[in-house]
Structures are given as C-alpha cells and as structure tokens.
Motif scaffolding. Structure first.
Motif, PDB file in Angstrom:
ATOM      1  N   GLY A 191      -4.898  21.717  93.702  1.00 17.10           N
ATOM      2  CA  GLY A 191      -4.695  22.092  95.044  1.00 17.10           C
ATOM      3  C   GLY A 191      -3.948  22.054  95.738  1.00 17.10           C
ATOM      4  N   MET A 192      -2.564  21.147  95.017  1.00 19.62           N
ATOM      5  CA  MET A 192      -1.056  21.267  95.748  1.00 19.62           C
ATOM      6  C   MET A 192      -0.266  22.386  96.501  1.00 19.62           C
ATOM      7  SD  MET A 192      -0.572  17.267  95.940  1.00 19.62           S
ATOM      8  CE  MET A 192       0.473  17.462  97.438  1.00 19.62           C
ATOM      9  N   GLY A 193      -0.321  22.450  93.809  1.00 25.48           N
ATOM     10  CA  GLY A 193      -0.288  24.058  93.776  1.00 25.48           C
ATOM     11  C   GLY A 193      -1.010  25.579  94.167  1.00 25.48           C
ATOM     12  N   VAL A 194      -2.153  25.116  94.593  1.00 25.43           N
ATOM     13  CA  VAL A 194      -2.491  26.595  95.406  1.00 25.43           C
ATOM     14  C   VAL A 194      -1.877  27.070  96.507  1.00 25.43           C
ATOM     15  CG1 VAL A 194      -4.777  27.238  96.721  1.00 25.43           C
ATOM     16  CG2 VAL A 194      -5.120  26.665  94.053  1.00 25.43           C
ATOM     17  N   VAL A 195      -2.085  25.693  97.644  1.00 28.31           N
ATOM     18  CA  VAL A 195      -1.505  25.993  99.102  1.00 28.31           C
ATOM     19  C   VAL A 195      -0.303  26.497  99.327  1.00 28.31           C
ATOM     20  CG1 VAL A 195      -3.786  24.708  99.882  1.00 28.31           C
ATOM     21  CG2 VAL A 195      -1.140  23.262  99.248  1.00 28.31           C
ATOM     22  N   SER A 196       0.902  25.558  98.369  1.00 26.31           N
ATOM     23  CA  SER A 196       2.151  25.543  98.459  1.00 26.31           C
ATOM     24  C   SER A 196       2.640  27.380  97.693  1.00 26.31           C
ATOM     25  CB  SER A 196       2.544  24.442  97.315  1.00 26.31           C
ATOM     26  OG  SER A 196       2.621  24.297  96.154  1.00 26.31           O
ATOM     27  N   GLY A 197       2.062  28.091  95.923  1.00 27.40           N
ATOM     28  CA  GLY A 197       1.638  28.574  95.965  1.00 27.40           C
ATOM     29  C   GLY A 197       1.549  29.635  97.133  1.00 27.40           C
ATOM     30  N   ILE A 198       0.513  29.945  97.689  1.00 23.39           N
ATOM     31  CA  ILE A 198       0.236  31.369  98.966  1.00 23.39           C
ATOM     32  C   ILE A 198       1.514  31.459  99.176  1.00 23.39           C
ATOM     33  CG2 ILE A 198      -1.432  31.646 100.309  1.00 23.39           C
ATOM     34  CD1 ILE A 198      -3.508  30.255  99.301  1.00 23.39           C
ATOM     35  N   VAL A 199       2.167  30.182 100.005  1.00 24.76           N
ATOM     36  CA  VAL A 199       3.398  29.531 100.582  1.00 24.76           C
ATOM     37  C   VAL A 199       3.738  31.003 100.042  1.00 24.76           C
ATOM     38  CG1 VAL A 199       5.942  28.880 101.711  1.00 24.76           C
ATOM     39  CG2 VAL A 199       2.985  27.942 101.717  1.00 24.76           C
ATOM     40  N   MET A 200       3.895  31.315  98.984  1.00 24.24           N
ATOM     41  CA  MET A 200       5.890  32.111  98.191  1.00 24.24           C
ATOM     42  C   MET A 200       4.819  33.025  97.993  1.00 24.24           C
ATOM     43  SD  MET A 200       7.039  29.198  96.997  1.00 24.24           S
ATOM     44  CE  MET A 200       8.336  30.683  96.288  1.00 24.24           C
ATOM     45  N   SER A 201       3.704  33.578  97.701  1.00 25.10           N
ATOM     46  CA  SER A 201       3.026  34.707  97.918  1.00 25.10           C
ATOM     47  C   SER A 201       3.885  35.667  99.512  1.00 25.10           C
ATOM     48  CB  SER A 201       1.892  35.286  97.621  1.00 25.10           C
ATOM     49  OG  SER A 201       0.884  35.035  98.248  1.00 25.10           O
ATOM     50  N   TYR A 202       3.995  34.442 100.510  1.00 28.64           N
ATOM     51  CA  TYR A 202       3.515  35.917 101.913  1.00 28.64           C
ATOM     52  C   TYR A 202       5.711  35.762 101.908  1.00 28.64           C
ATOM     53  CZ  TYR A 202      -0.276  37.009 102.679  1.00 28.64           C
ATOM     54  OH  TYR A 202      -1.909  37.911 103.350  1.00 28.64           O
ATOM     55  N   GLN A 203       6.510  35.105 101.530  1.00 27.02           N
ATOM     56  CA  GLN A 203       7.337  34.274 101.825  1.00 27.02           C
ATOM     57  C   GLN A 203       8.416  35.367 101.056  1.00 27.02           C
ATOM     58  OE1 GLN A 203       9.573  30.984 100.432  1.00 27.02           O
ATOM     59  NE2 GLN A 203       8.894  29.938 101.705  1.00 27.02           N
ATOM     60  N   PHE A 204       8.097  36.170 100.612  1.00 26.38           N
ATOM     61  CA  PHE A 204       8.505  37.644 100.015  1.00 26.38           C
ATOM     62  C   PHE A 204       8.532  38.475 101.272  1.00 26.38           C
ATOM     63  CE2 PHE A 204       6.893  35.865  95.698  1.00 26.38           C
ATOM     64  CZ  PHE A 204       8.534  36.263  95.349  1.00 26.38           C
ATOM     65  N   GLY A 205       7.681  38.484 101.980  1.00 28.66           N
ATOM     66  CA  GLY A 205       7.504  39.168 102.914  1.00 28.66           C
ATOM     67  C   GLY A 205       8.808  38.512 104.393  1.00 28.66           C
ATOM     68  N   THR A 206       7.917  37.661 104.604  1.00 27.74           N
ATOM     69  CA  THR A 206       9.292  36.839 105.398  1.00 27.74           C
ATOM     70  C   THR A 206      10.233  37.072 105.825  1.00 27.74           C
ATOM     71  OG1 THR A 206       8.410  34.616 105.168  1.00 27.74           O
ATOM     72  CG2 THR A 206       6.308  35.695 106.231  1.00 27.74           C
TER      73      THR A 206
END
Lengths: 334, 472
Positions: free
Chosen positions: B67-82
């Motif tokens: 669960g912690m891997g999933v939530v911190s992973g979604i952050v990664m996928s959008y950081q390329f854009g932000t």
C-alpha cells in the motif's frame, strides 16, 4: 475529421480518464460519506466494500497520466505544470486515502485518525481533481513549448465550482455504490443520501454547463452554432431522461439501477466536456495533432493497448465478480 | 524561505526525497511477493501448515508495504510533469511508452489480483488463489523490467533520433528497451530486492530467536533467509562488478567519481578505501589507498592506465563526494551481507545456526541493511550521471519545469511532512506485526477483524452447504 492514429489515442486517453473518474470516483465517494456514518460498524462495512478493488481503480489514474505523457508529451508538459498545485494536493490526498485502507486496521486508539485521513484525503483528492478540470477547461497560457502562466492561474471561481461539483458527483457515486453493496439501516441511509446527492449533482451540472460557454468563444461556437449543436443538443436532453430514471430507481429501491444510471450520467457529462474541448487538448492553445507523439511511439503502444487492455478488463471484471454481492456485516461475528 | 536556492535544486531535492522513500517499498514488495509465492507453493506441495502460517504472517506485512509503495509510486508518475516538464516534452515519445507498458503489464496485474491474494483465500479455490499470488509476483518483476529499462535508457541512450521540436524520437524499440546498461541494472536491482527481503526475513527471525520466542515458523524462515544470503550475496557482488565494468565503458565519469580518481593514472590506478574528496581542489584528502588495485579490478591488469576526471570538463563532473561515499556504503554493506551468508553456512555445518546468539545479533543488525544499500546504490548511479538526465544529451538544468522556487519549495516541504507522518506510522505498524512471532493458526489480513466483506471470510468452509456470496 479523419480518423487517424492520434484521434484513436485521444479516445484511448479519454477512456482511461473516464474509467478512473467513475471507478475511483465511487471509492472516493464512499470515503466522502464517512462523517455522516458515526457507527464504527457502518464504517467498517463501507471501507470493506471497496478494499479489494480500490487499488485497481486508482491504477487508471496512472494510465491516464502515463498515457498522456506517452501519446501527447507536449500536452503533458504544458498541462501538469499549469495545475501544479492541485496535482500536488491530489497526490498528497491520495497518499492519506491509500494508506488508511491498511493502517486503520492496525490500531484501536488511532483508528479515528485514519478515519479522518480516509475522509480528508479523499475530499482533498476529489476537490483537487475538480479544480484541475476547471483550471484546464478555462484555458491555459502557453509560451513556446511550455506553460506560460502564473502559479495561481488555476484558482478562479469557475475552478472552485468544478471542484465542488466533482466532490458532489463522487458522493453520489459513493452513495449509489453503498445502496448496491450494503443492507439494512446502512442501505436505507445511503438511499436518502443518494436522493439528495442526485439533486445536488444535477444543480452543479446545470451551473457548470451554463458557465462553460462563457469561458471562451470557441466553446460558445461548439455548443450553439451549426453543426456543433447537432452533437451538442442531445446531451442535455439525455441528461434529463437519465435523471428521471435515476429518481425513479431510488424511489422504487432498485438496488443496482442507481449506480449504473449514475455511470450513464457521468458518461454524458464526459461527452459534454469532450464536445467543448475537441479537437484541442490544451484548450485555446494546442490541438491533439500538435501535441501528438511521433507515430512510432503511438504505434508501439497501440500494440500493447490492443492486447493488454482487453485482458485488464477481463481480470478486473473477474476481481469484481469474486467480491460480488452485498457486503455481509454479520459474517464476522462467530 | 527559499531565497537563494534555485528551483532546479529544489526540484531535484524533491525528486531525490520522494524517490528514496518510494524505492524502499518496491525493494521489499518485489522480494516479498516472490517469497510469498514460494511459501504458498511449499504449503500446497507439502501440505505443512507451518508454511501456510508463514504465508499469512508475511502477507499482512506485504499488504502494508505494498500500500505504501502504491501511494508513493503514483507521486513519482506525476512528478515528471510537475517538476520536469521540459524533460517530459523531449523524452515523452520514448520514456512515455515504456512507462505505459509498465502500467498496462505490471500495475494492473498487481492491483487486479492483489484483492484476491489478500482477501480471497476463502472465496476462490486453492489453485486460483495460488495463481493470484503468482501473478502479483510476476507483476512486481514486470514492473521492475519496464522502469529499469526506462532508467537505463536515460543512462545509456540508443535507438533514437531527434525531430525539429527537439524531441527524442524512437527509431528502434528493441535497441531502446535493451539498451547497453539495462541487463546489468535489471539483474543488479532484482537481486538487490531479493537480498533486501532475505535480510528482513532473517532479521525478524533472529529477533524471535533472541527473545526465545521462536517456534518452528521462525526457525524455518531463519534457515530460508540465510540460505538466500549465502547464495545470493556473492552473486550480487559479481553482478555489481559486471555492472561497474559496463558503467566504465558507457559512463566513465561516474566510475571516476566512484573511485575518487581526480587525476589520471597512466601506469596503474590505486584503489581508494577511504578519503575526503574535495571537488574544488580536485583531490582526495586523507586518502587510504591500495596501489594499482583499481586498475586490477576495472581493467584486470595491475599497470593498466586509467583516465581521471582531469580528462573531462569540470562542468560535466558529478558531485564526487556523494558518489564516492554512497558507493562505499553500498559495497561495504554488500561485503557484510556476503560474510553473513558465509558465517551462516559455517554455523549450519556445525549445527549451531539456531543457537549462536552472537550470530542472531549480527542477523538482526543486518535486517535493514538491504534498504540502506539499495538507496546508496541508487544515489551512486543517479548522482553519478549528473549533470545529465539523458546522459551526454540533455542536461538536468534544461529538463526542469518553468517553476518558481516558492512553488517547488512549498511542495517539497509538504512532501517531507506528509511522508514522515506516513512513514513513521507505517514503520510502526510493520514493526509491531514483526514483533509477534508467527504462530499456529496465523490469520491473514483482516481475518481477525470483527467485520469483513462477505468474500473475506471462508464462508464455504464454515457453511459447506452454502454457495458463494451473492446470497450471503
């Protein structure tokens, strides 16, 4: 309009975004209703009703973002910085929401804290998603191949309106999900909430629909000028018809109908948004063809999409099937 | 608050922080998913309840970590854009599809079968449940495949052209995916995940052995973990060495920084054990070195010449002190892991594996060593490829979003606060689960709760006549 690879990709991304909105929409919606159910037992049932599926539902968000980067890198590069703050807010909200699913079961004393995290995280995530929608819809300043606006451009009365609208819409999805998945007193209260949520959602649909054509000349053209009106006109009519059946289904206590009718309602809103934006991907600035990745990128991915999306849909349906039916609140007491 | 710090530095800090936090969980869940598949397989094969108990014990821990891997992973996928929108625009046509394949082939697979794996034991047959466990494990490995391919392409890009908009355009997907550093990085990282997990499992078992609370379950997992360390740690050292040789070929500046070689050594380069690299003066102060050993390791010859950073423009140097030290932390821990495995082999031979308390302390202390080594390894490779995001082609400074420092700085502060809250709580819950020794009749996730979804309960087991839910 020729139906080319880029158009196809626009539809694939739209499909992923729609799948995310309705699937995680009901997860978030269930959490949004948490404060209205004080009994711990009710909250346990509510969370358990989405626990086995929320992770798969959230994955559509990653596909939407990743797919946008892959198929329309320029749009990704312009849009995400334009909604920097709502995106960060959404991500942090989803962090709290996601861990609450596990953490809540590991503590007695701290359970109320994770209940707050579950509701608060979902509320912030839903609100930020709605604000992001409004911020994109109202137009994005572009300079060169990058975002050219300021850091507070996303915050306007219109984006706040769409923000609240999405929260209300998700609450409707959540209430209808609970109607479908629960029994007894919980179900009865979910019906009452669903009734109010339908009224509120319809009011917000009307408000956003009335505000949108005034944002930009192009939107006005698409909605009220020939031939756009040909596609546009049936949408409000269909919304009215669906709303009628939705009220009736709630009135007559048809447990499964409200949820699926709400999905149709969301779909119609989504079509409406599509009509407004098409063929731009960055409203007022960049079309899908200008933002498109080279054909070699789109073709390579299309291969994977054609094989893997049907498989994903199949095992997603299987997972829902395994956990089908009402959540049984009694089974635990042995 | 953020005056004097430029937005790019803040964006890099945010990426480094969120990435370091994130990688801990995949490192554990890749290894644990495979370990769970082995345990369930052993249970189905032998019918021994001890394996089922261990499966359920680790499944609860897996659920929290995943669960912690999933939530911190979604952050990664959008950081390329932000934070890295210029990078996204330029590399999107190549890296986007690789990440899209990761989502399509791995994330959905994991998420789709995770629910069945966690809560479906009583709802589907044993065979189907085992299939779900295997598919989740496969998903974690596929995820590693795609994301490491993407990272490796940034380190050793090939198979691309450029267009008039300045974007990298794919020409040969096979060459892109199987770029020169990818096989080495993939092997090195997957082994690292297995080793990390083995050390965690071994550390937990050692804790129960030390407290004399160990049942048969703890002894089984201690033995399994130590076998893993014995076999895999030496393989990892070999794989790491091969990865290093590959890096020397494609990213020599990174190896120079790892070695602390500011100067070229025309007739045999020394291996620096310790020292304080000084970037400004281009020297390593207080160096402790073994003559010619670096040439022997890297070139397999004592007198082989090795070029130093003096052959490269200063503007293209990575931060030597960070790379130098993170590399030494990783290698030092790797050697301690190999020693742990060898010692366990000796004790096993003498029949004292479950008795030698000093060794249990050793295994306990090494419990978190894998995480530290994984982060140190990633710091080495990521800081070592600076100042580029796409090696030799796209500079980090040209990759960032047109961001104002206060916007990035506020986001960074928010991430740090939120992650520390989440990490503290998650670590506390995981450690508490680990603190209880596995015992007979172990319950899976949520089965001890008073309320659960109909599917969570083995309804058919309790009411053999009743059909599966829907009617429930």
């Amino acid at each position: 309009m020729s139906f080319d690879l880029t158009t196809l990709w626009a539809f694939i991304i739209a499909f992923a975004v729609f799948a995310y909105v309705v699937l995680d929409g009901f997860d978030l919606g269930v959490a949004l209703l948490f404060p209205l159910f004080k009994k711990r037992h009710d909250r346990d049932v509510m969370m358990n009703s989405v626990a086995p599926v929320w992770d798969g539902n959230e994955t559509w968000l990653v596909l939407g973002g990743g797919g946008l980067l892959a198929a329309f890198p320029l749009a990704y590069a312009i849009l995400i910085p334009a909604i920097f703050t709502p995106v960060i807010g959404m991500l942090l909200g989803l962090v709290f929401r996601g861990v609450a699913f596990e953490f809540r079961w590991h503590t007695e004393r701290g359970k109320f804290l994770w209940d707050i995290a579950f509701f608060g995280g979902s509320f912030v995530a839903a609100l930020c998603q709605g604000i992001a929608l409004g911020a994109i819809l109202q137009g994005v300043k572009v300079s060169g191949r990058a975002y050219g606006g300021g850091w507070w451009d996303w915050l306007t009365p219109f984006s706040l309106l769409t923000g609240v609208a999405v929260v209300v819409g998700y609450a409707l999805l959540g209430a209808c999900w609970l109607v479908m998945k629960t029994e007894g007193d919980l179900r009865a209260r979910a019906y009452r909430l669903a009734h109010f949520a339908v009224i509120a959602t319809l009011l917000f649909i009307v408000a956003v629909s009335l505000a949108t054509p005034f944002l930009e000349e192009a939107y006005w053209q698409r909605w009220f000028a020939w031939p756009g009106i040909l596609i546009a006109a049936p949408v409000p009519v269909a919304v009215a018809i669906v709303a009628f059946f939705l009220f009736r289904a709630i009135e007559r206590k048809k447990d499964y109908q409200p949820f699926f009718l709400t999905l149709v309602l969301f779909f119609l809103c989504f079509v409406g948004l599509g009509v407004s934006m098409w063929p731009n991907i960055v409203p007022g600035a960049v079309t899908i063809w200008q933002a498109a990745a080279p054909a070699s990128s789109q073709k390579f991915m299309l291969f994977g999409v054609a094989i893997l999306i049907p498989m994903i849909l199949a095992y997603t349906v299987y997972a829902y099937w395994v956990f089908r039916g009402k959540v049984d609140p009694e089974v635990g007491y042995h | 608050m953020f005056e004097g710090i430029d937005a790019v530095t803040l964006a890099r800090a945010q990426f480094a922080f969120t990435m370091s936090f994130h990688i801990i969980f995949p490192a554990l869940s890749i290894g644990l998913a495979s370990y769970l598949a082995v345990l369930e397989g052993l249970w189905l094969w032998t019918g021994r309840d001890a394996y089922l108990n261990l499966f359920r014990y680790w499944l609860k821990i897996f659920a929290v970590a995943f669960g912690m891997g999933v939530v911190s992973g979604i952050v990664m996928s959008y950081q390329f854009g932000t934070n890295w929108s210029a990078f996204s625009d330029k590399t999107g046509p190549i890296l986007g599809p690789l990440m899209a394949y990761e989502v399509l082939s791995a994330f959905f697979l994991e998420a789709g079968f995770l629910g069945v794996m966690l809560f479906g034991m009583g709802r589907v047959g044993k065979g189907l449940h085992y299939m779900a466990t295997l598919l989740v494990a496969l998903g974690t490995l596929l995820s590693a495949f795609w994301i490491l391919s993407a990272n490796s392409w940034m380190q050793t890009p090939q198979g691309f052209g450029t267009n008039e908009a300045g974007q990298f355009v794919p020409l040969d997907w096979w060459a892109i995916i199987f770029n020169p550093s990818f096989p080495y990085r993939l092997v090195h990282m997957v082994i690292a995940a297995y080793l990390t997990t083995a050390l965690v499992v071994g550390g937990v078992a050692a804790w129960h052995l030390l407290r004399r609370k160990a049942g048969p379950g703890s002894r089984i997992m201690f033995s399994m973990a130590m076998w893993m360390a014995t076999i895999v740690a030496p393989i990892q050292i070999f794989a790491g060495d091969q990865h290093g040789l590959n890096t020397l070929e494609h990213q020599p500046a990174k190896v120079m920084a790892m070695e602390g070689h500011f100067q070229s050594h025309p007739d045999g380069a020394p291996l620096l054990l310790f020292g304080l690299p000084d970037q400004k003066d281009a020297t390593v102060k207080y160096a402790v070195e073994i003559p010619k050993l670096s040439s022997l390791i890297l070139k397999h010859s004592l007198d082989a010449p090795l070029a130093g950073l003096d052959t490269i423009e200063r503007a293209d140097w990575p931060n030597v002190a960070i790379v130098f030290w993170s590399f030494r932390i990783m290698v030092g821990l790797g050697l301690l892991m190999a020693l742990l495995g060898l010692t366990s082999l000796f004790l096993r031979w003498r029949g004292r594996l479950n008795e030698a308390r000093w060794f249990h302390y050793y295994a306990l202390v090494m419990g978190p060593a894998g995480f530290v080594a994984v982060i140190a390894g990633w710091v080495t490779t990521e800081v070592g490829r600076q100042p580029y995001t796409v090696y030799g082609l796209l500079r980090t400074a040209d990759s960032a979003s047109p961001l104002a420092a206060p916007a990035v700085g506020s986001a960074l502060v928010a991430f740090v606060i939120v992650y520390f809250i989440i990490f503290a709580a998650g670590a506390f819950y995981i450690l508490r689960l680990m603190n209880n020794p596995p015992h007979p009749g172990e319950e899976g996730p949520r089965e001890g709760e008073p309320v659960r979804a109909a599917g969570v309960t083995p309804a058919t087991a309790m009411h053999p006549g009743r059909t599966l839910a829907g009617e429930g």
